[in-house]
Design an enzyme around this catalytic site. Structure first.
Site, mmCIF file in Angstrom:
data_model
loop_
_atom_site.group_PDB
_atom_site.id
_atom_site.type_symbol
_atom_site.label_atom_id
_atom_site.label_comp_id
_atom_site.label_asym_id
_atom_site.label_seq_id
_atom_site.Cartn_x
_atom_site.Cartn_y
_atom_site.Cartn_z
ATOM 1 N N HIS A 9 25.744 16.518 -56.300
ATOM 2 C CA HIS A 9 26.279 17.215 -55.419
ATOM 3 C C HIS A 9 25.464 17.574 -54.075
ATOM 4 O O HIS A 9 25.918 17.621 -53.025
ATOM 5 C CB HIS A 9 26.913 18.670 -55.709
ATOM 6 C CG HIS A 9 25.919 19.777 -56.494
ATOM 7 N ND1 HIS A 9 25.359 19.458 -57.589
ATOM 8 C CD2 HIS A 9 25.339 20.659 -55.980
ATOM 9 C CE1 HIS A 9 24.532 20.398 -57.944
ATOM 10 N NE2 HIS A 9 24.441 21.109 -57.013
ATOM 11 N N GLY A 66 18.963 17.242 -54.285
ATOM 12 C CA GLY A 66 18.488 18.080 -53.136
ATOM 13 C C GLY A 66 17.106 17.781 -52.832
ATOM 14 O O GLY A 66 16.770 17.685 -51.513
ATOM 15 N N THR A 67 16.099 17.546 -53.737
ATOM 16 C CA THR A 67 14.752 17.403 -53.377
ATOM 17 C C THR A 67 14.198 16.068 -53.842
ATOM 18 O O THR A 67 13.259 15.399 -53.333
ATOM 19 C CB THR A 67 13.729 18.431 -54.006
ATOM 20 O OG1 THR A 67 14.177 18.042 -55.687
ATOM 21 C CG2 THR A 67 14.137 19.826 -53.707
ATOM 22 N N GLY A 68 15.179 15.422 -54.727
ATOM 23 C CA GLY A 68 14.524 14.074 -55.255
ATOM 24 C C GLY A 68 13.885 14.267 -56.537
ATOM 25 O O GLY A 68 13.664 13.388 -57.255
ATOM 26 N N ILE A 69 13.384 15.605 -56.779
ATOM 27 C CA ILE A 69 12.549 15.528 -57.947
ATOM 28 C C ILE A 69 13.393 15.740 -59.204
ATOM 29 O O ILE A 69 12.687 14.930 -60.106
ATOM 30 C CB ILE A 69 11.788 17.033 -57.877
ATOM 31 C CG1 ILE A 69 10.886 17.152 -56.480
ATOM 32 C CG2 ILE A 69 10.773 17.435 -58.988
ATOM 33 C CD1 ILE A 69 10.551 18.771 -56.235
ATOM 34 N N HIS A 98 2.397 -1.024 -54.740
ATOM 35 C CA HIS A 98 1.314 -0.813 -55.702
ATOM 36 C C HIS A 98 1.738 -0.112 -57.058
ATOM 37 O O HIS A 98 1.378 -0.483 -58.281
ATOM 38 C CB HIS A 98 0.467 0.378 -55.238
ATOM 39 C CG HIS A 98 -0.466 -0.174 -54.061
ATOM 40 N ND1 HIS A 98 -1.713 0.592 -53.633
ATOM 41 C CD2 HIS A 98 -0.513 -1.222 -53.378
ATOM 42 C CE1 HIS A 98 -2.212 0.026 -52.619
ATOM 43 N NE2 HIS A 98 -1.595 -1.026 -52.684
ATOM 44 N N ARG A 132 -4.523 -6.304 -59.580
ATOM 45 C CA ARG A 132 -5.193 -5.090 -60.350
ATOM 46 C C ARG A 132 -4.077 -3.996 -60.429
ATOM 47 O O ARG A 132 -4.136 -3.245 -61.430
ATOM 48 C CB ARG A 132 -6.419 -4.330 -59.452
ATOM 49 C CG ARG A 132 -5.932 -3.925 -58.146
ATOM 50 C CD ARG A 132 -7.130 -3.356 -57.318
ATOM 51 N NE ARG A 132 -6.793 -2.894 -56.060
ATOM 52 C CZ ARG A 132 -6.499 -3.559 -54.861
ATOM 53 N NH1 ARG A 132 -6.331 -4.896 -54.661
ATOM 54 N NH2 ARG A 132 -6.211 -2.875 -53.820
ATOM 55 N N HIS A 133 -2.944 -4.069 -59.462
ATOM 56 C CA HIS A 133 -1.935 -2.975 -59.650
ATOM 57 C C HIS A 133 -1.110 -3.480 -61.015
ATOM 58 O O HIS A 133 -0.469 -2.431 -61.579
ATOM 59 C CB HIS A 133 -1.355 -3.352 -58.350
ATOM 60 C CG HIS A 133 -1.879 -2.869 -57.191
ATOM 61 N ND1 HIS A 133 -2.437 -1.793 -56.812
ATOM 62 C CD2 HIS A 133 -2.385 -3.505 -56.115
ATOM 63 C CE1 HIS A 133 -3.334 -1.606 -55.957
ATOM 64 N NE2 HIS A 133 -2.814 -2.746 -55.100
HETATM 65 C C1 RB5 Z 1 20.680 21.227 -57.188
HETATM 66 O O1 RB5 Z 1 20.987 22.852 -56.720
HETATM 67 C C2 RB5 Z 1 19.245 20.770 -57.142
HETATM 68 O O2 RB5 Z 1 18.678 21.648 -57.977
HETATM 69 C C3 RB5 Z 1 19.093 19.543 -57.522
HETATM 70 O O3 RB5 Z 1 19.855 18.592 -56.560
HETATM 71 C C4 RB5 Z 1 17.790 18.823 -57.190
HETATM 72 O O4 RB5 Z 1 17.058 19.295 -55.961
HETATM 73 C C5 RB5 Z 1 16.731 19.091 -58.456
HETATM 74 O O5 RB5 Z 1 15.799 18.583 -58.504
#
Ligand code: RB5
Length: 142
Positions: A9, A66-69, A98, A132-133
Site C-alpha cells: 500500500h 514505503g522505504t524499499g527495505i 557489480h 571479478r564481480h
Molecule cells: C508500511 O507502513 C511500511 O512499513 C512498508 O511499506 C515498508 O516501508 C517496509 O519496509
C-alpha cells in the site's frame, strides 16, 4: 527487458507512473499488485514477485514499499534473487554492473517520481560486468 512489478500500500500510489516509465523506455512490465491503497503485508508481494522472476529466466523485478527495505529483505530470502535497494541512479547502475541484481527495490516515501525514473533508466542501461564481480556474486550464496 521484461519486468514484473509489485508494491504494498505504501508503494501503490507510484505504481502506475512507474509502469508507464518502464513501457515508455520500450520494456514489458507485468503487474502483480497490490491493486488498491488498502493495507497489505509487503512480504506477500515480495515473495510472489521473486517466484515469478525465478521462474521466468532473464526477467527482472521492481518492488516498491514505503522505504524499499522490507521488500528487499523479503526478496533476498529467495535463492537466486539479488534484490538491491537503490536510492539513486548511481546505486542502480552499480547494482547491475557489480552485483548482477535482478530485483530493483526503492521506497515511495524516499524517492520521488523523477528520481525513480533516473533509477530505472540507469538500471536498464547497465549490464553486469562479470569477471571479478562474478566470483564475488557466486560467493553471496551460502
Ligand atoms: C508500511 O507502513 C511500511 O512499513 C512498508 O511499506 C515498508 O516501508 C517496509 O519496509
Amino acid at each position: 527487458m521484461k519486468f514484473y512489478i509489485a508494491t504494498d500500500h505504501a508503494g501503490f500510489a507510484i505504481k502506475e507512473d512507474v509502469k508507464e516509465i518502464v513501457k515508455n523506455m520500450g520494456h514489458e512490465i507485468i503487474d502483480l499488485g497490490t491493486n488498491s491503497p488498502d493495507r497489505v503485508d509487503y512480504p506477500d508481494f515480495a515473495h510472489k514477485l521473486s517466484e515469478k522472476v525465478l521462474e521466468d529466466s532473464g526477467s527482472f523485478g521492481i518492488l516498491i514499499c514505503g522505504t524499499g527495505i522490507g521488500m528487499s529483505l523479503a526478496a533476498n530470502k529467495h535463492k537466486g534473487i539479488r534484490a538491491a535497494l537503490c536510492h539513486d541512479a548511481y546505486t542502480a547502475e552499480m547494482a547491475r554492473k557489480h552485483n548482477d541484481a535482478n530485483v530493483l527495490c526503492f521506497g515511495q516515501r524516499v524517492v520521488g517520481l523523477g528520481v525513480a525514473e533516473s533509477i530505472i533508466k540507469a538500471w536498464c542501461e547497465s549490464e553486469f560486468e562479470g569477471g571479478r564481480h562474478a566470483t564475488r556474486v557466486e560467493k553471496i550464496e551460502l
